[in-house]
Design a protein around this motif. Sequence first.
Motif, PDB file in Angstrom:
ATOM      1  N   LEU A 137       0.669  -1.159   0.148  1.00  0.00           N
ATOM      2  CA  LEU A 137       0.064  -0.152   0.049  1.00  0.00           C
ATOM      3  C   LEU A 137       0.929   1.232  -0.032  1.00  0.00           C
ATOM      4  O   LEU A 137       0.532   2.279  -0.511  1.00  0.00           O
ATOM      5  CB  LEU A 137      -0.832  -0.089   1.015  1.00  0.00           C
ATOM      6  CG  LEU A 137      -2.008  -1.096   1.283  1.00  0.00           C
ATOM      7  CD1 LEU A 137      -2.893  -1.041   2.271  1.00  0.00           C
ATOM      8  CD2 LEU A 137      -2.986  -0.776  -0.236  1.00  0.00           C
ATOM      9  N   TRP A 186      -5.355   2.019   5.914  1.00  0.00           N
ATOM     10  CA  TRP A 186      -6.328   1.463   4.812  1.00  0.00           C
ATOM     11  C   TRP A 186      -6.278   0.018   4.999  1.00  0.00           C
ATOM     12  O   TRP A 186      -7.549  -0.633   4.925  1.00  0.00           O
ATOM     13  CB  TRP A 186      -5.860   1.746   3.363  1.00  0.00           C
ATOM     14  CG  TRP A 186      -6.151   3.163   2.994  1.00  0.00           C
ATOM     15  CD1 TRP A 186      -5.348   4.080   2.966  1.00  0.00           C
ATOM     16  CD2 TRP A 186      -7.479   3.903   2.592  1.00  0.00           C
ATOM     17  NE1 TRP A 186      -5.793   5.453   2.611  1.00  0.00           N
ATOM     18  CE2 TRP A 186      -7.127   5.154   2.391  1.00  0.00           C
ATOM     19  CE3 TRP A 186      -8.700   3.367   2.473  1.00  0.00           C
ATOM     20  CZ2 TRP A 186      -8.124   5.969   2.047  1.00  0.00           C
ATOM     21  CZ3 TRP A 186      -9.752   4.016   2.057  1.00  0.00           C
ATOM     22  CH2 TRP A 186      -9.512   5.405   1.799  1.00  0.00           C
ATOM     23  N   LEU A 203      -5.842  -3.472  -5.240  1.00  0.00           N
ATOM     24  CA  LEU A 203      -4.878  -2.583  -5.135  1.00  0.00           C
ATOM     25  C   LEU A 203      -3.580  -3.257  -5.131  1.00  0.00           C
ATOM     26  O   LEU A 203      -2.336  -2.440  -5.348  1.00  0.00           O
ATOM     27  CB  LEU A 203      -5.237  -1.874  -3.841  1.00  0.00           C
ATOM     28  CG  LEU A 203      -6.183  -0.710  -3.597  1.00  0.00           C
ATOM     29  CD1 LEU A 203      -6.559  -0.356  -2.368  1.00  0.00           C
ATOM     30  CD2 LEU A 203      -5.727   0.666  -4.763  1.00  0.00           C
ATOM     31  N   LEU A 217      -9.132  -4.352  -2.146  1.00  0.00           N
ATOM     32  CA  LEU A 217      -7.648  -4.761  -1.651  1.00  0.00           C
ATOM     33  C   LEU A 217      -6.833  -5.575  -2.708  1.00  0.00           C
ATOM     34  O   LEU A 217      -5.629  -5.295  -2.915  1.00  0.00           O
ATOM     35  CB  LEU A 217      -7.700  -5.417  -0.321  1.00  0.00           C
ATOM     36  CG  LEU A 217      -6.329  -5.731   0.133  1.00  0.00           C
ATOM     37  CD1 LEU A 217      -5.484  -4.403   0.627  1.00  0.00           C
ATOM     38  CD2 LEU A 217      -6.451  -6.507   1.635  1.00  0.00           C
TER      39      LEU A 217
END
Length: 152
Positions: free
Chosen positions: A89, A98, A122, A119
């Motif tokens: 991240l 997050w 990401l 997630l």
Amino acid sequence: MYWMTLPLRRYADFSGRSRRMEYWMFVLGYGIVLIILGAILGVMGVLSSSMSDLQSGAVNGALMLPIIVFAIIGLGILIPSIAVQVRRLHDRNMSGWWLLGVYIASLIPFVGFFASIGLLVLLALPGTVGPNRFGPDPKDPYGSLNDADVFS
């Protein structure tokens, strides 16, 4: 093997950035270890128990062995897996908090599914190019060598 074991060497390092290669190779290595260990321990458990024990529902020590081994490995790998997710991240220039939000959202049944998919997306996206607030680019930690000021 280097990329698979790098998160274990950076065991509780929540600072800095990690490349996609580091994260996904760690996930692949962990999955391979679990599959091999599960097959070995499953065969050991099935061979050591008799059919009458399985039909009666009795659980002997040989069948508890895989559960205990998986629990020990899971607890040992918990901190490095969270740390490498936080560093991924950071590579996207996002705070590691997050991840806590996604974990909390995962407790809500319908929302948790979409939070987990988000997630996953990401973690699969490439990181920001160049240094960001969490450190230098892990793909190019010394800065770009193609800058115009190098040749002036």
